[in-house]
Design a protein around this motif. Sequence first.
Motif, PDB file in Angstrom:
ATOM      1  N   SER A 218      79.334  32.163  14.403  1.00  0.00           N
ATOM      2  CA  SER A 218      79.380  33.157  15.470  1.00  0.00           C
ATOM      3  C   SER A 218      78.864  34.478  14.911  1.00  0.00           C
ATOM      4  CB  SER A 218      80.809  33.301  16.001  1.00  0.00           C
ATOM      5  OG  SER A 218      81.702  33.735  14.988  1.00  0.00           O
TER       6      SER A 218
ATOM      7  N   HIS B 197      79.033  38.347  14.693  1.00  0.00           N
ATOM      8  CA  HIS B 197      79.975  39.452  14.887  1.00  0.00           C
ATOM      9  C   HIS B 197      79.284  40.713  15.378  1.00  0.00           C
ATOM     10  CE1 HIS B 197      83.355  42.094  14.146  1.00  0.00           C
ATOM     11  NE2 HIS B 197      82.583  42.869  13.415  1.00  0.00           N
TER      12      HIS B 197
ATOM     13  N   VAL C 164      75.921  40.604  10.941  1.00  0.00           N
ATOM     14  CA  VAL C 164      77.212  40.168  10.403  1.00  0.00           C
ATOM     15  C   VAL C 164      77.609  38.917  11.185  1.00  0.00           C
ATOM     16  CG1 VAL C 164      79.591  40.817   9.888  1.00  0.00           C
ATOM     17  CG2 VAL C 164      77.811  42.590   9.986  1.00  0.00           C
TER      18      VAL C 164
ATOM     19  N   THR D 195      79.441  34.579  10.923  1.00  0.00           N
ATOM     20  CA  THR D 195      80.160  33.561  10.165  1.00  0.00           C
ATOM     21  C   THR D 195      79.207  32.404   9.870  1.00  0.00           C
ATOM     22  OG1 THR D 195      80.906  32.362  12.133  1.00  0.00           O
ATOM     23  CG2 THR D 195      82.308  34.163  11.341  1.00  0.00           C
TER      24      THR D 195
ATOM     25  N   LEU E 132      82.082  34.690   5.714  1.00  0.00           N
ATOM     26  CA  LEU E 132      81.655  35.853   6.498  1.00  0.00           C
ATOM     27  C   LEU E 132      80.467  36.450   5.767  1.00  0.00           C
ATOM     28  CD1 LEU E 132      82.192  37.962   8.765  1.00  0.00           C
ATOM     29  CD2 LEU E 132      83.665  39.154   7.131  1.00  0.00           C
TER      30      LEU E 132
ATOM     31  N   TYR F 146      86.418  44.300  19.037  1.00  0.00           N
ATOM     32  CA  TYR F 146      85.547  43.170  19.392  1.00  0.00           C
ATOM     33  C   TYR F 146      85.477  42.197  18.217  1.00  0.00           C
ATOM     34  CZ  TYR F 146      82.151  45.241  16.289  1.00  0.00           C
ATOM     35  OH  TYR F 146      81.549  45.738  15.178  1.00  0.00           O
TER      36      TYR F 146
ATOM     37  N   THR G 209      86.157  36.727  13.890  1.00  0.00           N
ATOM     38  CA  THR G 209      85.977  38.012  13.218  1.00  0.00           C
ATOM     39  C   THR G 209      86.738  39.078  13.998  1.00  0.00           C
ATOM     40  OG1 THR G 209      83.994  38.605  14.468  1.00  0.00           O
ATOM     41  CG2 THR G 209      83.672  37.330  12.444  1.00  0.00           C
ATOM     42  N   PHE G 210      86.933  40.224  13.351  1.00  0.00           N
ATOM     43  CA  PHE G 210      87.628  41.345  13.997  1.00  0.00           C
ATOM     44  C   PHE G 210      86.984  42.651  13.554  1.00  0.00           C
ATOM     45  CE2 PHE G 210      90.875  44.697  13.795  1.00  0.00           C
ATOM     46  CZ  PHE G 210      91.339  44.685  15.098  1.00  0.00           C
ATOM     47  N   GLY G 211      86.695  43.511  14.508  1.00  0.00           N
ATOM     48  CA  GLY G 211      86.138  44.818  14.183  1.00  0.00           C
ATOM     49  C   GLY G 211      86.410  45.798  15.304  1.00  0.00           C
TER      50      GLY G 211
ATOM     51  N   VAL H 201      85.045  45.003   8.940  1.00  0.00           N
ATOM     52  CA  VAL H 201      85.096  43.670   9.551  1.00  0.00           C
ATOM     53  C   VAL H 201      86.036  42.806   8.732  1.00  0.00           C
ATOM     54  CG1 VAL H 201      83.013  42.981   8.269  1.00  0.00           C
ATOM     55  CG2 VAL H 201      83.716  41.660  10.266  1.00  0.00           C
ATOM     56  N   SER H 202      86.795  41.969   9.408  1.00  0.00           N
ATOM     57  CA  SER H 202      87.582  40.962   8.704  1.00  0.00           C
ATOM     58  C   SER H 202      87.324  39.603   9.330  1.00  0.00           C
ATOM     59  CB  SER H 202      89.073  41.294   8.737  1.00  0.00           C
ATOM     60  OG  SER H 202      89.574  41.266  10.053  1.00  0.00           O
TER      61      SER H 202
END
Lengths: 167, 167
Positions: free
Chosen positions: A85, A87, A96, A98, A110, B83, B98-100, B108-109
């Motif tokens: 996916s 990001h 950015v 995955t 990531l 998002y 992902t998380f941002g 980003v994580s």
Amino acid sequence: MNTSTTTPETVIEADPDVPTVRLVREFDAPRELVWRAHVEPELIKQWLGPHSIGMDIEVWDMRTGGEYRYTATREGEEIAHFYGSVHRVTDNERIVQTFGFEEMPEAVSLDTLTLHDLPDGRTRLEILSVVYDFESRAGMLASGMEVGVNEGYEALDALLARLKDQA
Amino acid sequence: MNTSTTTPETVIEADPDVPTVRLVREFDAPRELVWRAHVEPELIKQWLGPHSIGMDIEVWDMRTGGEYRYTATREGEEIAHFYGSVHRVTDNERIVQTFGFEEMPEAVSLDTLTLHDLPDGRTRLEILSVVYDFESRAGMLASGMEVGVNEGYEALDALLARLKDQA
């Protein structure tokens, strides 16, 4: 950094302190062409991966919130199914995303791809990948990724030369 | 592991060797209800985040290859834009995403949420997050995330009790 130069041109570094892999490669083409070769499905299928492997793309949606999915084939036979996916995308600069494959569903990284302008119309590409633990990173590095990387980037060199001729 | 218990119930752990954060919380509801409360937008907006914060959801597409996007609001004012992209979903079990947030576009994580059955119709939730370096993780931990986590999970406890009554 433990640095290993796997060809005269591609550097793959494993950080001693965090489970990341950094890949650096330079290309003799401007950033916009290197970018196109990554986001346009008709272009990426011409170079990604080892020479012996084909790429059947099901989805290649390189926008923030997008996704990708493709099957690697050898002599017409399906050998692996990759997906991820997306990001965040910053046009001509950064992706950015995955990365994973169906054959090992727990494995995920990531990846941040960044393009930098160099003098004389050249471009430096960096990909920084992080995984959850050092064992997973050891698995990545032991997978023979540098063969696919090097053969793929040789094909990308040739594709970029053709795109420059067309421009 | 450095373990800090931030409430009687939520544990947030920072691994000393890799830049991860592990969050563990148990809920008095079966796995299927905890799952629904995470993937259905009409449910998640009822509990996620601190009590004082509202959630305007633009996209909540919790499928493999999906994405999500929402605005956090306080008294009608927009305060942050979150998002991410959804790498892989295994129904009732696992979400890798992902998380941002727009206010800090470099941050980003990669987050893996996993649900486990416990005896007596209870469920254990784990979220394992990884970032690129220890500095970024220190920033996450210093952000006051445990306030939002704890207040959110209190609201989720109440929502799950209502869902059990409806079942």
